[in-house]
Structure formats: C-alpha cells, structure tokens
Design an enzyme around this catalytic site. Structure first.
Site, PDB file in Angstrom:
ATOM      1  N   MET A 214      38.217  68.765  -5.498  1.00 14.84           N
ATOM      2  CA  MET A 214      39.639  69.018  -5.914  1.00 14.84           C
ATOM      3  C   MET A 214      39.767  69.986  -7.187  1.00 14.84           C
ATOM      4  O   MET A 214      40.699  70.637  -7.354  1.00 14.84           O
ATOM      5  CB  MET A 214      40.309  67.567  -6.147  1.00 14.84           C
ATOM      6  N   ASP A 215      38.732  69.733  -8.165  1.00 10.97           N
ATOM      7  CA  ASP A 215      39.028  70.463  -9.282  1.00 10.97           C
ATOM      8  C   ASP A 215      38.557  71.910  -9.276  1.00 10.97           C
ATOM      9  O   ASP A 215      38.726  72.723 -10.265  1.00 10.97           O
ATOM     10  CB  ASP A 215      37.938  69.794 -10.421  1.00 10.97           C
TER      11      ASP A 215
ATOM     12  N   ARG B  17      39.038  67.565 -15.632  1.00 12.10           N
ATOM     13  CA  ARG B  17      38.740  67.499 -17.038  1.00 12.10           C
ATOM     14  C   ARG B  17      38.228  68.593 -17.831  1.00 12.10           C
ATOM     15  O   ARG B  17      38.648  68.934 -18.684  1.00 12.10           O
ATOM     16  CB  ARG B  17      37.605  66.348 -17.141  1.00 12.10           C
TER      17      ARG B  17
END
Lengths: 388, 388
Positions: free
Chosen positions: B136-137, B182
C-alpha cells in the site's frame, strides 16, 4: 405575514443530513405559494444574523447532488442560545415573513425547536416550527431511530468486518476500533452486524451504557488469544469506569463539551503494556459520519422522507413537533413517519436498553441485531478465507 | 522434480493482495501439468512448517470472492529469516516437488525472494522463484507503482474529501487525518486528489520526506484560519523532526519495528494548546488498506495482471525477478508488466522524489497529481456546497 420557509441545520452533520434537505426542497418546490425557501447559513447563527441562502433557484441537478454530499451543504452550528436570542429570532422571522421553520438536528437542536416554537406562540406569531431528526448517534427519544444512524451503522459494520478479515491472516494482533457515540452505544453496537454473512465480526464490543473495567477487558482479550490470533475490539469513544469517569483523560474543554484522548490508543497501549502483544488503535472519527461510499440506501431514503414529512406538516399547520419513525414491522421492514410532541423529545438522550446488551457487557444480543439489520441498507459484501 | 506451484504472502495485506492470488490461480489453472497449487499458510512460517493449503480445488465462485476480500486469504507473516531457514526451505521445496514459487509482498518479501532464489541456485535446484509486488505504501523500487497503492490512494483521497466537505460547514475546526506510510509519503500525498472535482481538498499535506517543524506547522494553520474556518491537514504517520527523530514518542518495540504514538492526536493537541482552536485527530489506520468499497478498479485489475504475469513467468523458466509495471503513457493511461532483476529491488525503499513535493514542504505538485490520478480508478463522487 407572507409565506416563506426557512430551514436550519444544527449540530454535527451526518452522511444524510443533506438528503433531508433534499426532501424538504422536493416538497417545498411543489408549493408556488412559498415565495422564498431559505437556508440559514451556518445554523442558528445565520438566522440571528439574517444571513439566508436562497434555495429556490438551485437547479434540479445540483439538488440531486445533495443525496451524495456529506457535511451540511448550508452549514451548521452548535450554539447554546439564551432566551433573548429566541425573542430576537421571532422578530427576524416576522421581519422576513417566514411562516415555516424547519430545524434539522439532534437533541440540542430539538431543544431549540421547542423553545422557538414556544417563543413564537408567546408572541402570538402564526409560525409553524418543526424538527427533523438527525443524529448519527441515534440518541433521539421516541422515534424508532433517526436519519444518520443507518449510514454510521453501515460504515462501522463494514469497516470492522474489513479489519477483522485483515487481521485474521496476521500473526497475533489486537486491534481496537473506536466508534462514535459518547453516551449512547448504538453505533458501537452496530459493528456486530459485520458477522452477518460469514461469522467474521468483532470479538468484543464495549458500550458506554456499561461501566468499563480495564482488568476485565484484559481478561477478555487474554481468554480470546488462547483460541485465535487476530482479535478485534470495538469500543465507544465515551467509555467510563465504575465511578462514571472517562477512562481517558480530558484534553481540553469548551463551553459545551469536554474533549478526551483516544479510547482506541489507550486500550491498545493497555494490551501492549499488560499482555506484551502487538496492538493498535484505529479511529475513523469523522470519516464514519461522512462516508458516502458506505451511506445506507435505507437511511438516505428515510432522511428524504423525514424532510418531506416535516415540510408537509408545517404547511398543514403543525407546529412544536418532531418527525419520527414508527416501526410497523421488522421483517419485512416497514416504518411510517409520525409526528412527536417536541416536549417528549427535548434534551432527552436515548441510550441502549438492557435487552440489547449481553450479560457479560462485552457484546450485543440477537434482538439488537434484528432491530438494527434493516437500517444499514442491505447485506455487506461477501468475503472469503482459504485459511480456516 | 514434479510440477507443483507454491504461493506465499508476506507482510501487511492490501485491498488487492487477494486479487493477485486470483490472477495467479487464473493462470495456474490453465496448466494441467501443475499437480498441486499450494498456498503457504500464514506466509513463510507456513512454508517452513510444510503447512500448505491446496488451492487447486477451490471452486470458481469462491475464487471470484478473492477480488472483494481484503486481508490475506491464505494468511501472511513478517518474519526475519536466517540463512539456515533458506536452506531448510530448499529442502522442503525439493521434498514437495515444488518447482515454482511466487512470493507476494513488499520490500521484506522481495529480500526473501532474492535470497530464496539464490539458495535454490546454490543447491542446483531447478526451482523458479518470482516476486509479485504488493505494498500500500508504494515504496518498491523500479516499478512505476505497486498493487495495493491505488486502493489506499483512493481511500485517502475520498475519505479526506468527505472530511473536508464535513468540516466546511462547521464552526472553526482543525482536523488532522493520519495517513499510512512511515518512510514514504505516497499515500499521504494522494489525499491531494480529493480536490480534483471541485477544489475541495486538504489544506496542508505533510510528508515524511521532509523534516517536520512544529512551529512552521502552527504558522501554516494560523495563516489559513484567517481565510477559512474548517482546516483539514493530512499527515504521514512517520513524520520526523530535523534530527530525524519521530515527532511522537515510541510506545513499544519488537524485533523488527518500533511502534509510535498517533501523529494525528499529537498534532491536533498541538493546535489546541498553541492556538486554542478546536481540533481533532483521525486515524483510519487498517481501514485504509482493507476498504473494499473504496478499492480502486485499476488497482484491482493490475493486481490480477501482476499475479498472472508472475505465474506465466515462472512457468516460462524465469527466476530471481519481480514483476513490475512500466508506464507507457499517462493520458491515456497505459502500463505494461515487466520483469525486474530482484537485486535491483531488494530492501530498497522508494520515497517521493523532490519534484513531487511543493517548495514549502506542505503540499504536492501538479506533476505528482498527474502521475497519481489514473491509479485511483476513476473520479470521486461529485459533491455540492450551497454555502459559498
């Protein structure tokens, strides 16, 4: 007096508050005797400032978009009003020849509705004032349920189902999803419908109607972790302990409300601290009342109906009432709109009755699910696990 | 050796990881020479335990459900593996006559893919190992983008749009939505597409690619509050300060990762403390990777394609590679699948390039939006405001 109509939105919006506005407009536009159909810009504040939006000229195709627009298309407010402001409102209504006032909102707004209708009566004004119910939290009294709740219920049921399916395939993992409804657990409880299709649903549900005991919570989680690896907990944002104190600290206060820390993070951290397992908290927050993709079709249609009914009622001379729904049958699902005396509704918060909460206080009963099921507008998508 | 195929999922799931599994199955079922099509139960752990799910007998209508099931239908894991475990894997592959291995995952999984393919070569085993991209990142290298991202992007764009519409009608209100990713800001950045239809989108976007300065953030918000009442901020979960330290405290650590407090709550509290305005943080978290109602159709189709391509590739004798996408054109949007040497991908995190981030470091550029737009699978629903 002339024949103008004013609609005012109050409190936090829902996924279907604009659908009720659409319902009002659909009915109002059938009445050429209404010279103006006004929206108060940003709630009662707009009324007090005589700041009106002319809605009569909004083209049909734009009105249709109200059905898929969250938030309040004319703005809203959350003001605590004084008696002198009600008196001022009556003057403004008279001045602008507004004979019909529709107030769309929750408990605070119904309080306003009652007080405004009394202020008009006291002044001998021929103004009809009617409430349109709106609350994602479903805490308005007498009515079977309120527009806004069905969509919030569908959002939480499907989102929690998706989270359950997600964590099912993961190594040990506890997820706490925070649901809206500070004093009433209706939305939190609706997450139980996640399990309808295939049994995949939340493991524990904690409602604000029961005192929350952190030791018992940890025991509940520990017990479950012996049987499965992915645990999903749904917790109300308003959980309090046995003394009625919120389980998280207040962060800040305003005149009308206190703002607390996140229950989801707090409980996730508790699991990490006490059990040493991975845990995370999720808080969809406003997304849960604004999601259009998870808007309930039943909720949307009922919101339109509530708006239409309110408009018809004031035009027929009704005043000092709120539109509500009476459930005639659950299967097949059938409701009829009713008018409820505003005094019966004003400032009374409807919480979950005991028969909807399980004995352990960590889940809901079948009778709750039966009641809630028709409101979310059809079953959730089927999903599959190849890993059982 | 016989002709068996094994598929293994690694890392956190996405809304379309099962769509890639579907793609693998669709291709694999065309090859009767494959005696078994195995899924490793719960990732590499299942492979090491020889715990295989037979996928060949899953009926067609159940396979179709993979397209609308989030999570990993065969389970997943996130294990750091030692060399002896790779040696053990080669033995297991030999024992079970598994000649084709497909590893579906992100950076960690591509590392596993490379090491396993090398371990097989070192042992002289005729085993083909191929990576299927999934994150997803969107932080996998070389490929234009990865399956999983488009759906996460659609979720954040539409959800942020809904939140923007919601707060637009409210009294002064700052909302901070926390987005996943992140170290890479791709998802956070995708929230900018909220504004595509009607200009209603987030006001400020903070990416992990830029050091975050709390004073500058407060200044940004203050400046905006002079012009409008509802401010929506989207912030990456991984924001760090100028020294590279996370702006929120770590809550706990495991071998592979550190878990931090919520950026959204932290920033909302900062607004309350420093500016005295109402503010709230929202963190959809896992919902953002599991939402099926906001799955991107383009992402789903590409995930199927990636699975199919990987399956075809190993059957054609390719090994030590990852499937990727090469963008041939943005308008009209057209990609082709390619095979990328796994060494080029292994353990390299792709972050947002400078040309996609605005000068002030609080938003994205037009070129980012152009690149991202086709991935979310069509425009977002139109919404309306009567309050401008």
């Amino acid at each position: 007096m002339g024949d103008n109509l004013l609609i005012v939105h109050g409190g936090g919006p829902t996924a279907v508050i604009n659908a009720s506005l659409y319902g009002v407009m659909r009915e109002a536009l059938k009445h050429p005797e209404l010279s103006h159909i006004y929206g108060a810009r940003n709630g009662t504040g707009g009324l007090l400032k005589e700041d009106f939006i002319e809605l009569k000229d909004v083209p049909e195709e734009k009105l249709e978009l109200l059905l898929q627009t969250p938030g309040s298309a004319i703005g809203t407010s959350r003001d605590a009003l004084e008696q002198e402001e009600y008196d001022r409102m009556t003057e403004i209504l008279e001045k602008h020849q507004i004979r019909y006032v529709l107030l769309n909102g929750g408990n605070g707004t119904m309080d306003t509705c009652g007080k405004l209708s009394k202020a008009c009566q006291a002044k001998g004004l021929d103004v009809c004032v009617m409430g349109i119910p709106k609350t994602m939290d479903n805490d308005l009294a007498i009515t079977d349920h309120s527009p806004g709740f069905g969509s919030a219920a569908r959002f939480i049921a499907q989102s929690v189902k998706e989270v359950c399916v997600d964590v099912k395939g993961l190594p040990i993992h506890v997820v706490v999803v925070e649901a809206s409804g500070r004093n009433a657990g209706w939305i939190t409880a609706a997450s139980a419908l996640a399990a309808d299709e295939d049994g995949i649903g939340p493991d524990l549900i904690y409602l604000p109607e029961r005192p929350f005991d952190e030791d018992k919570f940890i025991e509940d989680v520990k017990k479950l972790l012996k049987k499965k690896s992915g645990i999903v907990v749904v917790a109300s944002e308003g959980l309090t302990d046995k003394d009625g104190k919120p389980i998280v600290k207040p962060i800040f206060k305003t005149e009308r409300a206190t703002y607390f820390g996140d229950v989801s993070s707090h409980l996730a951290n508790l699991v990490v601290d006490r059990l040493g397992y991975k845990a995370r908290g999720e808080k969809p927050g406003l997304i849960g009342r604004a999601s259009i993709s998870l808007q309930s079709s039943v909720d949307r249609e009922e919101a339109v109906l509530a708006g239409e009914t309110a408009c018809k009622a004031v035009l027929a001379g009704e005043t000092g009432k709120m539109v509500g729904f009476k459930r005639e049958s659950t299967d097949p699902y059938r409701i009829i709109p009713i008018l409820i005396d505003i005094d019966e509704v004003m400032m009374y918060e409807k919480t979950m009755p005991d028969e909807y909460i399980n004995e352990e206080g960590n889940g809901v009963t079948e009778s709750f699910k039966e009641w809630c099921r028709p409101l979310i507008g059809g079953g959730l998508p089927k999903m599959i696990s190849l890993n059982d």
